[in-house]
Write a protein that holds these residues in place. Structure first.
Motif, short mmCIF file in Angstrom:
data_model
loop_
_atom_site.label_atom_id
_atom_site.label_comp_id
_atom_site.label_asym_id
_atom_site.label_seq_id
_atom_site.Cartn_x
_atom_site.Cartn_y
_atom_site.Cartn_z
N ALA A 16 2.52 11.15 10.40
CA ALA A 16 3.89 10.95 10.94
C ALA A 16 3.92 9.65 11.54
CB ALA A 16 2.91 12.01 12.41
N VAL A 17 5.86 10.19 11.48
CA VAL A 17 6.09 9.26 12.23
C VAL A 17 6.36 9.78 14.08
CG1 VAL A 17 8.75 7.85 12.26
CG2 VAL A 17 7.31 8.23 10.14
N ASN A 18 6.05 8.62 14.66
CA ASN A 18 5.79 8.99 16.46
C ASN A 18 6.88 8.04 16.80
OD1 ASN A 18 3.82 11.28 16.22
ND2 ASN A 18 2.40 8.90 16.20
N LYS A 19 8.59 8.77 18.21
CA LYS A 19 8.98 7.13 18.06
C LYS A 19 8.66 7.71 19.77
CE LYS A 19 14.20 6.38 18.29
NZ LYS A 19 14.56 6.69 17.68
N ASP A 20 8.84 6.77 20.12
CA ASP A 20 8.61 5.95 21.32
C ASP A 20 10.21 5.44 22.05
OD1 ASP A 20 7.77 5.61 24.17
OD2 ASP A 20 5.87 4.40 23.34
N ASP A 21 10.78 5.23 22.93
CA ASP A 21 12.14 5.32 23.53
C ASP A 21 12.48 4.81 22.02
OD1 ASP A 21 11.58 5.33 26.11
OD2 ASP A 21 10.14 3.72 25.78
N SER A 22 12.69 3.62 22.01
CA SER A 22 13.47 2.94 20.19
C SER A 22 12.58 2.60 19.20
CB SER A 22 14.42 2.41 20.58
OG SER A 22 13.90 0.13 21.61
N ASP A 23 11.27 2.58 19.31
CA ASP A 23 10.35 2.32 19.00
C ASP A 23 9.68 3.23 17.79
OD1 ASP A 23 10.54 -0.48 20.08
OD2 ASP A 23 9.00 0.01 21.22
N LEU A 24 9.33 3.09 17.08
CA LEU A 24 9.31 3.90 15.42
C LEU A 24 7.25 3.25 15.36
CD1 LEU A 24 11.34 4.05 12.54
CD2 LEU A 24 10.75 6.02 14.97
N HIS A 25 6.20 4.29 15.34
CA HIS A 25 4.75 4.04 15.04
C HIS A 25 4.51 5.61 14.61
CE1 HIS A 25 5.06 2.48 20.04
NE2 HIS A 25 5.91 2.75 19.57
N TRP A 26 3.52 4.50 13.32
CA TRP A 26 3.09 4.89 11.97
C TRP A 26 1.50 5.11 12.27
CZ3 TRP A 26 7.03 2.03 11.29
CH2 TRP A 26 8.28 2.15 11.28
N THR A 27 0.45 5.70 12.72
CA THR A 27 -0.35 5.97 13.16
C THR A 27 -1.38 5.93 11.28
OG1 THR A 27 -0.77 6.61 15.06
CG2 THR A 27 -3.06 7.01 14.18
N VAL A 28 -1.58 5.05 11.18
CA VAL A 28 -2.42 4.62 9.26
C VAL A 28 -3.74 5.09 8.94
CG1 VAL A 28 -2.37 3.19 7.39
CG2 VAL A 28 -0.59 2.63 8.50
N ASP A 62 -13.46 0.36 -1.89
CA ASP A 62 -12.26 2.07 -1.69
C ASP A 62 -11.09 1.05 -1.07
OD1 ASP A 62 -14.22 4.65 -2.01
OD2 ASP A 62 -14.53 4.37 -0.25
N GLU A 63 -10.08 1.67 -1.18
CA GLU A 63 -9.58 1.07 -0.23
C GLU A 63 -8.11 2.06 -0.27
OE1 GLU A 63 -6.81 -1.20 -3.36
OE2 GLU A 63 -8.52 -2.50 -3.77
N VAL A 64 -7.72 1.92 1.55
CA VAL A 64 -6.97 2.75 1.21
C VAL A 64 -5.14 2.53 1.75
CG1 VAL A 64 -5.70 4.28 3.72
CG2 VAL A 64 -8.04 4.52 3.65
N TRP A 65 -4.51 2.48 1.03
CA TRP A 65 -2.76 2.68 0.81
C TRP A 65 -1.55 3.60 1.80
CZ3 TRP A 65 -0.67 -1.51 -1.91
CH2 TRP A 65 -1.54 -2.09 -2.62
N ALA A 66 -1.37 3.04 2.13
CA ALA A 66 -0.43 3.60 2.88
C ALA A 66 1.32 3.32 3.03
CB ALA A 66 0.37 3.57 4.74
N LEU A 67 2.17 4.30 2.31
CA LEU A 67 3.28 3.59 2.11
C LEU A 67 4.33 3.68 3.98
CD1 LEU A 67 6.95 3.86 0.72
CD2 LEU A 67 6.34 5.92 0.76
N ILE A 68 5.03 2.55 3.82
CA ILE A 68 5.44 3.33 4.72
C ILE A 68 6.82 3.03 5.12
CG2 ILE A 68 5.92 1.65 7.32
CD1 ILE A 68 3.29 2.50 7.52
N GLU A 69 7.66 2.47 4.15
CA GLU A 69 9.46 2.68 4.04
C GLU A 69 9.37 2.32 2.19
OE1 GLU A 69 11.49 -0.29 5.79
OE2 GLU A 69 10.70 0.46 7.99
#
Length: 142
Positions: A16-28, A62-69
């Motif tokens: 989920a991509v969360n927007k706070d004011d003008s910032d974007l947050h990704w909880t990986v 074990d590895e966790v990978w997160a695609l952000i962009e």
């Protein structure tokens, strides 16, 4: 993990991509996700489609990978001889923020489908710390 997955212990989910004011947050990743049993490595990877893709086999980590962009194709090949899905391969193309698990004993790799992709990598152990860890050519899947 995911039911009916082609590879035992494989896990994927959109982030989920969360927007706070003008910032974007990704909880990986959160502790409540129960995907990593310990912490050993964190890095940010900006991958280019100019580099030749490859795969890694981690025997313990074990590895966790997160695609952000960006857009990528993730690939897995189960090399655990005691796994119910031994020998199975799986490919997943992603264009939205996505979290994937690369379980130990499963060869894993990715390739950008656009010019660049931004990813986060978290692992239970530092790079190349166990006997049997090795890189495999992308063609290994063919």
């Amino acid at each position: 993990m995911n039911k009916d997955s082609p590879i035992h212990d494989l896990f994927t989910r959109e982030i989920a991509v969360n927007k706070d004011d003008s910032d974007l947050h990704w909880t990986v990743l959160q502790a409540t996700d129960h995907l990593l049993r310990r912490f050993g490595l964190a890095e940010v990877v900006r991958a280019s489609n100019n580099s030749k893709p490859g795969m890694k086999l981690r025997m313990v980590a074990d590895e966790v990978w997160a695609l952000i962009e960006g857009r990528v194709e993730f690939v897995w090949h189960d090399l655990r001889t005691d796994s119910p899905t031994y020998g199975n391969q799986h490919r997943l193309s992603c264009e939205r923020p996505t979290l994937v698990l690369a379980p130990f004993g499963v060869a894993f790799g990715f390739r950008p489908l656009d010019k660049t992709a931004l990813l986060v990598r978290l692992a239970t152990h530092p790079e190349d710390t166990h006997e049997g860890d090795r890189r495999l050519p992308w063609e290994f899947l063919e």
